[in-house]
Design a protein around this motif. Structure first.
Motif, PDB file in Angstrom:
ATOM      1  N   TYR A  45      13.256  -4.518 -45.923  1.00  0.00           N
ATOM      2  CA  TYR A  45      13.354  -3.382 -45.019  1.00  0.00           C
ATOM      3  C   TYR A  45      11.950  -2.992 -44.597  1.00  0.00           C
ATOM      4  CZ  TYR A  45      12.345  -0.595 -49.211  1.00  0.00           C
ATOM      5  OH  TYR A  45      11.772  -0.098 -50.353  1.00  0.00           O
ATOM      6  N   THR A  46      11.885  -2.353 -43.445  1.00  0.00           N
ATOM      7  CA  THR A  46      10.631  -1.835 -42.925  1.00  0.00           C
ATOM      8  C   THR A  46      10.921  -0.478 -42.309  1.00  0.00           C
ATOM      9  OG1 THR A  46       8.683  -2.397 -41.580  1.00  0.00           O
ATOM     10  CG2 THR A  46      10.841  -2.936 -40.643  1.00  0.00           C
ATOM     11  N   ASN A  47       9.902   0.251 -42.012  1.00  0.00           N
ATOM     12  CA  ASN A  47      10.072   1.550 -41.374  1.00  0.00           C
ATOM     13  C   ASN A  47      10.139   1.363 -39.869  1.00  0.00           C
ATOM     14  OD1 ASN A  47       9.134   4.251 -40.193  1.00  0.00           O
ATOM     15  ND2 ASN A  47       9.420   4.732 -42.352  1.00  0.00           N
ATOM     16  N   GLU A  48      10.993   2.132 -39.209  1.00  0.00           N
ATOM     17  CA  GLU A  48      11.117   1.984 -37.757  1.00  0.00           C
ATOM     18  C   GLU A  48       9.820   2.312 -37.025  1.00  0.00           C
ATOM     19  OE1 GLU A  48      12.974   6.294 -36.376  1.00  0.00           O
ATOM     20  OE2 GLU A  48      14.323   4.591 -36.607  1.00  0.00           O
ATOM     21  N   LYS A  49       8.899   3.044 -37.665  1.00  0.00           N
ATOM     22  CA  LYS A  49       7.604   3.353 -37.053  1.00  0.00           C
ATOM     23  C   LYS A  49       6.654   2.156 -37.091  1.00  0.00           C
ATOM     24  CE  LYS A  49       8.395   7.817 -36.449  1.00  0.00           C
ATOM     25  NZ  LYS A  49       8.515   8.441 -35.165  1.00  0.00           N
ATOM     26  N   MET A  50       6.960   1.173 -37.914  1.00  0.00           N
ATOM     27  CA  MET A  50       6.141  -0.042 -37.992  1.00  0.00           C
ATOM     28  C   MET A  50       6.681  -1.034 -36.957  1.00  0.00           C
ATOM     29  SD  MET A  50       5.679  -0.345 -42.099  1.00  0.00           S
ATOM     30  CE  MET A  50       5.006   1.020 -43.040  1.00  0.00           C
TER      31      MET A  50
ATOM     32  N   ARG B 285      -4.075  -2.055 -54.696  1.00  0.00           N
ATOM     33  CA  ARG B 285      -3.924  -0.681 -54.192  1.00  0.00           C
ATOM     34  C   ARG B 285      -4.800  -0.459 -52.958  1.00  0.00           C
ATOM     35  NH1 ARG B 285      -1.175   2.996 -55.596  1.00  0.00           N
ATOM     36  NH2 ARG B 285      -0.789   2.236 -57.701  1.00  0.00           N
ATOM     37  N   GLU B 286      -6.039  -0.922 -52.992  1.00  0.00           N
ATOM     38  CA  GLU B 286      -6.935  -0.787 -51.836  1.00  0.00           C
ATOM     39  C   GLU B 286      -6.376  -1.526 -50.623  1.00  0.00           C
ATOM     40  OE1 GLU B 286     -10.666  -2.242 -53.339  1.00  0.00           O
ATOM     41  OE2 GLU B 286     -11.137  -0.336 -54.333  1.00  0.00           O
ATOM     42  N   CYS B 287      -5.804  -2.695 -50.860  1.00  0.00           N
ATOM     43  CA  CYS B 287      -5.202  -3.467 -49.781  1.00  0.00           C
ATOM     44  C   CYS B 287      -4.032  -2.699 -49.161  1.00  0.00           C
ATOM     45  CB  CYS B 287      -4.748  -4.828 -50.315  1.00  0.00           C
ATOM     46  SG  CYS B 287      -3.973  -5.902 -49.095  1.00  0.00           S
ATOM     47  N   ALA B 288      -3.162  -2.151 -50.001  1.00  0.00           N
ATOM     48  CA  ALA B 288      -2.011  -1.381 -49.515  1.00  0.00           C
ATOM     49  C   ALA B 288      -2.465  -0.163 -48.720  1.00  0.00           C
ATOM     50  CB  ALA B 288      -1.122  -0.956 -50.679  1.00  0.00           C
ATOM     51  N   GLU B 289      -3.467   0.542 -49.222  1.00  0.00           N
ATOM     52  CA  GLU B 289      -3.962   1.726 -48.507  1.00  0.00           C
ATOM     53  C   GLU B 289      -4.548   1.350 -47.155  1.00  0.00           C
ATOM     54  OE1 GLU B 289      -6.527   3.699 -51.316  1.00  0.00           O
ATOM     55  OE2 GLU B 289      -4.821   4.240 -52.592  1.00  0.00           O
ATOM     56  N   GLY B 290      -5.273   0.243 -47.105  1.00  0.00           N
ATOM     57  CA  GLY B 290      -5.840  -0.203 -45.838  1.00  0.00           C
ATOM     58  C   GLY B 290      -4.793  -0.677 -44.854  1.00  0.00           C
ATOM     59  N   ALA B 291      -3.781  -1.367 -45.350  1.00  0.00           N
ATOM     60  CA  ALA B 291      -2.746  -1.920 -44.476  1.00  0.00           C
ATOM     61  C   ALA B 291      -1.769  -0.860 -43.974  1.00  0.00           C
ATOM     62  CB  ALA B 291      -1.989  -3.024 -45.213  1.00  0.00           C
ATOM     63  N   TYR B 292      -1.460   0.123 -44.800  1.00  0.00           N
ATOM     64  CA  TYR B 292      -0.417   1.089 -44.452  1.00  0.00           C
ATOM     65  C   TYR B 292      -0.943   2.466 -44.061  1.00  0.00           C
ATOM     66  CZ  TYR B 292       2.843  -2.336 -46.322  1.00  0.00           C
ATOM     67  OH  TYR B 292       3.577  -3.483 -46.545  1.00  0.00           O
ATOM     68  N   GLY B 293      -2.205   2.736 -44.290  1.00  0.00           N
ATOM     69  CA  GLY B 293      -2.760   4.053 -44.014  1.00  0.00           C
ATOM     70  C   GLY B 293      -2.595   4.507 -42.576  1.00  0.00           C
ATOM     71  N   ARG B 294      -2.604   3.578 -41.656  1.00  0.00           N
ATOM     72  CA  ARG B 294      -2.493   3.940 -40.235  1.00  0.00           C
ATOM     73  C   ARG B 294      -1.126   4.509 -39.865  1.00  0.00           C
ATOM     74  NH1 ARG B 294      -1.242  -1.476 -37.074  1.00  0.00           N
ATOM     75  NH2 ARG B 294      -0.561  -2.762 -38.818  1.00  0.00           N
TER      76      ARG B 294
ATOM     77  N   MET C  67       4.522   8.853 -39.711  1.00  0.00           N
ATOM     78  CA  MET C  67       5.644   9.095 -40.626  1.00  0.00           C
ATOM     79  C   MET C  67       5.620  10.490 -41.229  1.00  0.00           C
ATOM     80  SD  MET C  67       5.863   5.581 -42.738  1.00  0.00           S
ATOM     81  CE  MET C  67       5.922   4.004 -41.930  1.00  0.00           C
ATOM     82  N   GLY C  68       4.471  11.129 -41.193  1.00  0.00           N
ATOM     83  CA  GLY C  68       4.352  12.453 -41.779  1.00  0.00           C
ATOM     84  C   GLY C  68       4.140  12.444 -43.279  1.00  0.00           C
ATOM     85  N   LYS C  69       4.051  11.287 -43.855  1.00  0.00           N
ATOM     86  CA  LYS C  69       3.763  11.129 -45.283  1.00  0.00           C
ATOM     87  C   LYS C  69       3.388   9.678 -45.533  1.00  0.00           C
ATOM     88  CE  LYS C  69       8.630  10.587 -46.635  1.00  0.00           C
ATOM     89  NZ  LYS C  69       9.640  11.051 -47.566  1.00  0.00           N
ATOM     90  N   LYS C  70       2.886   9.415 -46.739  1.00  0.00           N
ATOM     91  CA  LYS C  70       2.489   8.046 -47.072  1.00  0.00           C
ATOM     92  C   LYS C  70       3.715   7.143 -47.150  1.00  0.00           C
ATOM     93  CE  LYS C  70      -1.751   8.947 -49.623  1.00  0.00           C
ATOM     94  NZ  LYS C  70      -2.470   8.734 -50.883  1.00  0.00           N
ATOM     95  N   PRO C  71       3.643   5.951 -46.549  1.00  0.00           N
ATOM     96  CA  PRO C  71       4.730   4.987 -46.693  1.00  0.00           C
ATOM     97  C   PRO C  71       4.889   4.588 -48.167  1.00  0.00           C
ATOM     98  CG  PRO C  71       3.193   4.293 -44.977  1.00  0.00           C
ATOM     99  CD  PRO C  71       2.578   5.462 -45.680  1.00  0.00           C
TER     100      PRO C  71
END
Length: 152
Positions: free
Chosen positions: A115-120, A19-28, A33-37
């Motif tokens: 799949y990935t988000n277009e913002k990434m 969970r900490e890894c995901a938060e660090g990797a995706y938090g930016r 996106m206007g919300k958490k990925p």
């Protein structure tokens, strides 16, 4: 298995580090996106319990990154990959993806989908470089997603 790290199936005790890894990797991406990925709000306990989450673990037993993938019919869905910020640039993400691809081949899957988000935006160039081709774009769950596939 890798340079200074091994890949193994995740254990329940890995959940907090994942969970900490995901938060660090995706938090930016939250602001863009206007919300958490989706990877930031995943049910990691269930993913670990179902055996679809694997971790890269350093020689000192620190969790360096993780990948989530599973079968969907004849295909493997590569759902998530993340590397701890202090381990970026060491080839861990590429090795986790190669592990997923190896397991998909071993199981006779026809392809790997993701799949990935277009913002990434960096992902939009990384995945084609790794042999994935864009197959679709659509909005799901409030996210603008870009779908890729790699035949194996």
């Amino acid at each position: 298995m890798g340079k200074g790290f091994d890949i193994r199936q995740a254990h329940a005790a890995d959940e907090i580090a994942v969970r900490e890894c995901a938060e660090g990797a995706y938090g930016r991406y939250v602001a863009a996106m206007g919300k958490k990925p989706a990877p930031m709000v995943a049910d990691f306990a269930s993913l670990i319990a179902s055996g679809v989450l694997h971790v890269a673990v350093g020689r000192d037993a620190d969790m360096l990154g993780f990948i989530v993938f599973y079968h969907e019919g004849e295909h493997v869905l590569f759902e998530n990959v993340a590397v701890r910020q202090n381990a970026v640039g060491r080839g861990i993400g590429k090795r986790l993806i190669a592990f997923c691809e190896s397991e998909a081949k071993r199981s006779n899957a026809k392809s790997i989908k993701l799949y990935t988000n277009e913002k990434m935006t960096e992902n939009l160039s990384i995945y084609p470089h790794l042999g994935y081709r864009e197959i679709e774009r659509k909005t799901e769950d409030g996210f603008n997603r870009v779908y890729f596939e790699k035949l194996i």
